[in-house]
Design a protein around this motif. Structure first.
Motif, mmCIF file in Angstrom:
data_model
loop_
_atom_site.group_PDB
_atom_site.id
_atom_site.type_symbol
_atom_site.label_atom_id
_atom_site.label_comp_id
_atom_site.label_asym_id
_atom_site.label_seq_id
_atom_site.Cartn_x
_atom_site.Cartn_y
_atom_site.Cartn_z
ATOM 1 N N ASP A 74 28.240 51.126 55.989
ATOM 2 C CA ASP A 74 27.221 51.829 56.519
ATOM 3 C C ASP A 74 25.992 50.844 56.357
ATOM 4 N N LYS A 75 24.699 51.300 56.771
ATOM 5 C CA LYS A 75 23.728 50.638 56.826
ATOM 6 C C LYS A 75 22.976 50.394 55.582
ATOM 7 N N ASP A 76 23.580 51.242 54.644
ATOM 8 C CA ASP A 76 23.159 51.452 52.996
ATOM 9 C C ASP A 76 24.079 50.676 52.234
ATOM 10 N N GLY A 77 25.154 50.091 52.949
ATOM 11 C CA GLY A 77 25.990 49.422 52.004
ATOM 12 C C GLY A 77 27.342 50.418 51.514
ATOM 13 N N GLY A 78 27.252 51.640 51.794
ATOM 14 C CA GLY A 78 28.480 52.492 51.522
ATOM 15 C C GLY A 78 29.513 51.969 52.437
ATOM 16 N N PHE A 79 30.755 51.840 51.634
ATOM 17 C CA PHE A 79 32.236 51.644 52.220
ATOM 18 C C PHE A 79 32.335 52.703 53.398
ATOM 19 N N LEU A 80 32.646 52.266 54.378
ATOM 20 C CA LEU A 80 33.287 53.112 55.514
ATOM 21 C C LEU A 80 34.988 53.027 55.632
ATOM 22 N N THR A 81 35.458 51.727 56.136
ATOM 23 C CA THR A 81 36.868 51.418 56.233
ATOM 24 C C THR A 81 37.054 50.053 56.391
ATOM 25 N N LEU A 82 38.430 49.959 56.179
ATOM 26 C CA LEU A 82 38.966 48.470 56.548
ATOM 27 C C LEU A 82 39.457 48.571 57.724
ATOM 28 N N ILE A 83 39.464 47.405 58.497
ATOM 29 C CA ILE A 83 40.039 47.206 59.634
ATOM 30 C C ILE A 83 41.204 46.111 59.328
ATOM 31 N N PRO A 84 42.493 46.338 59.495
ATOM 32 C CA PRO A 84 43.473 45.492 59.032
ATOM 33 C C PRO A 84 43.743 44.524 60.318
ATOM 34 N N ILE A 85 43.741 43.407 60.155
ATOM 35 C CA ILE A 85 43.807 42.274 61.067
ATOM 36 C C ILE A 85 45.314 42.094 61.566
ATOM 37 N N ASP A 86 46.479 42.155 60.460
ATOM 38 C CA ASP A 86 47.646 42.119 61.153
ATOM 39 C C ASP A 86 48.499 42.967 60.070
ATOM 40 N N GLN A 87 49.475 43.359 60.600
ATOM 41 C CA GLN A 87 50.423 44.566 59.645
ATOM 42 C C GLN A 87 50.943 43.640 58.276
ATOM 43 N N LYS A 88 51.299 42.452 58.495
ATOM 44 C CA LYS A 88 51.945 41.772 57.467
ATOM 45 C C LYS A 88 50.790 41.016 56.297
ATOM 46 N N GLY A 89 49.550 41.112 56.801
ATOM 47 C CA GLY A 89 48.541 40.825 55.882
ATOM 48 C C GLY A 89 48.560 39.272 55.753
ATOM 49 N N ILE A 90 48.928 38.377 56.765
ATOM 50 C CA ILE A 90 49.374 37.076 56.440
ATOM 51 C C ILE A 90 47.883 36.445 57.269
ATOM 52 N N LYS A 91 47.609 36.919 58.216
ATOM 53 C CA LYS A 91 46.292 36.205 58.709
ATOM 54 C C LYS A 91 44.876 36.632 58.179
ATOM 55 N N ILE A 92 43.976 35.530 58.306
ATOM 56 C CA ILE A 92 42.837 35.593 57.631
ATOM 57 C C ILE A 92 41.620 35.730 58.313
ATOM 58 N N PRO A 93 40.763 36.654 58.277
ATOM 59 C CA PRO A 93 39.632 36.690 59.415
ATOM 60 C C PRO A 93 38.694 35.826 59.064
ATOM 61 N N GLU A 94 38.117 35.119 60.060
ATOM 62 C CA GLU A 94 37.165 33.863 59.764
ATOM 63 C C GLU A 94 36.006 34.372 60.345
ATOM 64 N N SER A 95 35.998 35.015 61.584
ATOM 65 C CA SER A 95 34.727 35.066 62.467
ATOM 66 C C SER A 95 34.804 36.422 63.123
ATOM 67 N N VAL A 96 33.662 37.330 63.086
ATOM 68 C CA VAL A 96 33.557 38.461 63.860
ATOM 69 C C VAL A 96 32.401 38.833 64.536
ATOM 70 N N VAL A 97 32.479 39.395 65.948
ATOM 71 C CA VAL A 97 31.306 39.407 66.688
ATOM 72 C C VAL A 97 31.496 40.789 67.362
ATOM 73 N N TYR A 98 30.474 41.420 67.510
ATOM 74 C CA TYR A 98 30.499 42.562 68.350
ATOM 75 C C TYR A 98 29.860 42.721 69.474
ATOM 76 N N ASP A 99 30.270 42.923 70.662
ATOM 77 C CA ASP A 99 29.547 42.908 71.941
ATOM 78 C C ASP A 99 29.214 44.342 72.399
ATOM 79 N N SER A 100 28.003 44.347 72.326
ATOM 80 C CA SER A 100 27.363 45.837 72.435
ATOM 81 C C SER A 100 27.538 46.144 73.870
ATOM 82 N N LYS A 101 27.519 45.518 74.913
ATOM 83 C CA LYS A 101 27.904 45.726 76.478
ATOM 84 C C LYS A 101 29.143 46.064 76.633
ATOM 85 N N SER A 102 30.159 45.214 76.110
ATOM 86 C CA SER A 102 31.782 45.871 76.580
ATOM 87 C C SER A 102 32.073 46.634 75.481
ATOM 88 N N HIS A 103 31.423 46.912 74.344
ATOM 89 C CA HIS A 103 31.842 47.557 73.012
ATOM 90 C C HIS A 103 33.425 46.873 72.769
#
Length: 186
Positions: A106-135
């Motif tokens: 959250d905006k105050d640094g409180g943990f909200l949730t984890l978003i798993p990238i793949d079920q096996k836990g092999i893939k490593i996320p490197e970049s993240v972008v949120y598009d406010s128009k397409s959500h």
């Protein structure tokens, strides 16, 4: 506004549209260094400045005036913050190479949730972008040509990432639930 991250002096500098230096953020009001090796930077809707720091293994947040608000150091088992972005509710989304997830704060640094990238836990996320128009939340995978895309919903004061029938309750606040689903884009 334009920001630069200077590793030699571990500081964040702000420039106006004409390229003139208008602010340097380096220390807390008590004189403690804020950054060791700043890596990624973004500005939140509430004008907080959010920086991931590789050596501190933390997300360091200051307000617009450069006053330290908080540092998020992740789960005690480990945290390796990479790219960061924010959404319309000023949630902070952090690629965590250690847990191989995207963490939502959250905006105050409180943990909200984890978003798993793949079920096996092999893939490593490197970049993240949120598009406010397409959500849509776009997550790039390290050392590959893969991009995971999640449908992202904003309802009132909560964010939802849709996933079929799985639902994960927020451990901090039961008023916020998160759903996620991977979408295919070719």
């Amino acid at each position: 506004m334009c920001y630069t991250v200077v590793h030699t002096y571990a500081k964040v500098t702000r420039y106006n549209e004409f390229g003139h230096l208008i602010q340097t953020i380096q220390n807390t009001t008590e004189g403690q260094k804020l950054y060791c090796k700043p890596f990624y930077i973004t500005e939140n809707r509430n004008e907080d400045i959010i920086v991931s720091d590789l050596h501190l293994n933390a997300v360091v947040v200051t307000d617009r005036e450069g006053r330290h608000r908080f540092s998020y150091k992740g789960h005690p088992s480990g945290f390796e913050p990479g790219n960061i972005c924010t959404d319309e509710l000023s949630h902070i989304l952090v690629c965590d190479c250690w847990t191989r997830t995207v963490q939502m704060l959250d905006k105050d640094g409180g943990f909200l949730t984890l978003i798993p990238i793949d079920q096996k836990g092999i893939k490593i996320p490197e970049s993240v972008v949120y598009d406010s128009k397409s959500h849509l939340l776009w997550v790039g995978i390290k050392n590959s040509n893969e991009v995971f895309v999640y449908r992202y919903y904003i309802r009132g004061q909560q964010a939802n990432l849709e996933e079929g029938c799985d639902k994960q309750e927020n451990p901090k606040d039961n008023n916020i639930s998160t759903w996620w689903s991977e979408e295919e884009y070719i």
